[in-house]
Motif scaffolding. Sequence first.
Motif, mmCIF file in Angstrom:
data_model
loop_
_atom_site.group_PDB
_atom_site.id
_atom_site.type_symbol
_atom_site.label_atom_id
_atom_site.label_comp_id
_atom_site.label_asym_id
_atom_site.label_seq_id
_atom_site.Cartn_x
_atom_site.Cartn_y
_atom_site.Cartn_z
ATOM 1 N N THR A 1 3.573 26.258 26.499
ATOM 2 C CA THR A 1 2.718 26.231 25.309
ATOM 3 C C THR A 1 2.418 24.813 24.853
ATOM 4 O OG1 THR A 1 4.637 26.355 23.828
ATOM 5 C CG2 THR A 1 3.629 28.442 24.514
ATOM 6 N N ALA A 2 1.257 24.657 24.239
ATOM 7 C CA ALA A 2 0.851 23.406 23.616
ATOM 8 C C ALA A 2 0.436 23.729 22.183
ATOM 9 C CB ALA A 2 -0.302 22.759 24.384
ATOM 10 N N ILE B 1 -6.317 27.552 28.192
ATOM 11 C CA ILE B 1 -5.444 26.660 28.956
ATOM 12 C C ILE B 1 -5.939 25.225 28.826
ATOM 13 C CG2 ILE B 1 -4.573 26.082 31.262
ATOM 14 C CD1 ILE B 1 -4.926 29.051 31.975
ATOM 15 N N GLY B 2 -5.020 24.325 28.497
ATOM 16 C CA GLY B 2 -5.336 22.907 28.391
ATOM 17 C C GLY B 2 -4.616 22.099 29.452
ATOM 18 N N LEU B 3 -5.062 20.863 29.637
ATOM 19 C CA LEU B 3 -4.477 19.958 30.618
ATOM 20 C C LEU B 3 -4.134 18.657 29.907
ATOM 21 C CD1 LEU B 3 -3.864 19.835 33.672
ATOM 22 C CD2 LEU B 3 -6.120 18.816 33.992
ATOM 23 N N PHE B 4 -2.880 18.209 30.051
ATOM 24 C CA PHE B 4 -2.378 17.088 29.273
ATOM 25 C C PHE B 4 -1.748 16.047 30.187
ATOM 26 C CE2 PHE B 4 -2.270 21.010 26.923
ATOM 27 C CZ PHE B 4 -2.849 20.683 25.703
ATOM 28 N N THR C 1 11.031 20.085 32.837
ATOM 29 C CA THR C 1 11.274 20.799 31.581
ATOM 30 C C THR C 1 10.694 19.992 30.430
ATOM 31 O OG1 THR C 1 13.333 21.749 32.446
ATOM 32 C CG2 THR C 1 13.034 21.765 30.059
ATOM 33 N N LEU C 2 9.948 20.685 29.561
ATOM 34 C CA LEU C 2 9.341 20.042 28.390
ATOM 35 C C LEU C 2 9.897 20.690 27.127
ATOM 36 C CD1 LEU C 2 6.589 20.833 30.520
ATOM 37 C CD2 LEU C 2 6.047 18.665 29.406
ATOM 38 N N PHE D 1 -0.587 17.244 20.218
ATOM 39 C CA PHE D 1 -0.074 18.524 20.699
ATOM 40 C C PHE D 1 1.412 18.379 21.024
ATOM 41 C CE2 PHE D 1 -4.579 18.750 21.470
ATOM 42 C CZ PHE D 1 -4.921 20.083 21.293
ATOM 43 N N VAL D 2 2.144 19.468 20.851
ATOM 44 C CA VAL D 2 3.559 19.493 21.197
ATOM 45 C C VAL D 2 3.766 20.522 22.301
ATOM 46 C CG1 VAL D 2 5.902 19.909 20.367
ATOM 47 C CG2 VAL D 2 4.225 18.807 18.864
ATOM 48 N N LEU D 3 4.315 20.080 23.444
ATOM 49 C CA LEU D 3 4.441 20.911 24.636
ATOM 50 C C LEU D 3 5.874 21.417 24.803
ATOM 51 C CD1 LEU D 3 1.707 19.512 25.118
ATOM 52 C CD2 LEU D 3 2.358 19.230 27.516
ATOM 53 N N ASP D 4 5.981 22.707 25.139
ATOM 54 C CA ASP D 4 7.282 23.320 25.430
ATOM 55 C C ASP D 4 7.127 24.250 26.629
ATOM 56 O OD1 ASP D 4 9.290 22.672 23.106
ATOM 57 O OD2 ASP D 4 7.381 23.143 22.115
ATOM 58 N N GLY D 5 8.063 24.159 27.574
ATOM 59 C CA GLY D 5 8.027 25.055 28.719
ATOM 60 C C GLY D 5 8.680 24.446 29.941
ATOM 61 N N GLN D 6 8.563 25.158 31.064
ATOM 62 C CA GLN D 6 9.152 24.704 32.316
ATOM 63 C C GLN D 6 8.141 24.848 33.449
ATOM 64 O OE1 GLN D 6 12.734 27.115 32.635
ATOM 65 N NE2 GLN D 6 13.974 25.405 31.882
#
Length: 382
Positions: free
Chosen positions: A140-141, A182-185, A211-212, A148-153
Amino acid sequence: MDFDLSEEQRLLKDSVDRLMADRYDFESRQRYAKEPEGWSRDLWSAYAELGLLALPFDEAHGGFGGGPVETMTIMEAFGRSLALEPYLATVILGGGLIQHGGSDEQKAVYLPQVATGDLRLAFAHTERQSRYDLFDIGTTARRDGGSFVLDGQKSVVLHGDSADKILVSARVAGSRRDRDGIGLFLVDANAPGLSRRGYPTQDGQRAAEVTLEGVRVDANNVIGNPEGALPVIERVTDVAIAALAAEAIGAMDEMLKLTVDYLKTRRQFNTTIGSFQVLQHRSSEVFIAVEQGRSMAMFAAMMAQDRNAEERRKAISAAKVQIGRSGRFVGQQAVQLHGGVGMTMEYKVGHLFKRVTMIDILFGDADHHLSKLAEAGGLMAA
């Protein structure tokens, strides 16, 4: 249709082939694999000096404006030599995403650094549940003010352990399997909250689990539309598959060459085994499989930049099916015709077979793309 190389393309082919022949024999590859990053920085610098890292980019961004034929030429040479350097990850995937999805400012800043070899990129997209579906994104972003704050694996990030920056796909809106949202960072590899665990893959390449956890990304590091990155991701993935098809052809060519040479020298019953008619027939079948794969790799290279996404995807899937099938057949026959030596770690054939097998799996194996092609009604309308 003319498939002959132009004078400039022939010069490129000769230069790349000469570089790989001089500096990338099998013993050298084994030595490069033991370096800290699993590949040779000296060779990376040589690629930059030869212009290989700049080839696909526009002249305005330090490139040479090369196309898929030039990329195919390079990747075939890499396939024959089993090159370990992060060319696919940095130039084709990472550089391609910035080239096709980035702003003019992002292109001007990052692409020249890729071209000179000073910036290495990785594409963190695959997740454990997504398998081959490019739209299945659970990372997720979350918008937070102007960032933006990113979390996930992310899993199996090619050369993610040695990248300077990582392009991360994340969901800004919608549910996990929606195509939209869907975004690209572009994230610094040493950003707070980002951790990497690198490891060798079965074919001697490198990958990483990423890991984010609360990774903050400024708005100026968003690539394109923050909720509409999937078309760019699909386009660049198709280009990458075409490049991998060419690499597989190089590897299959090398397996065929090594096998024929072995049949000419290995003696049994007071004669070379290559004199046995049944093995000559088997070699002919291997040659046919290589040429079938080559024709589809050329077709993929021609179609990789087609703006009609539907036709492009059908062509790429058809090529992936044939490359997967040819690669398996060629590898199996090469190992069998070599006998026990074909499976040893000290001999090149087994390593080539491993690489071709990994290429089949990357971005969808032959069975997956065959089903996609069937869903689309086949390569050509009935």
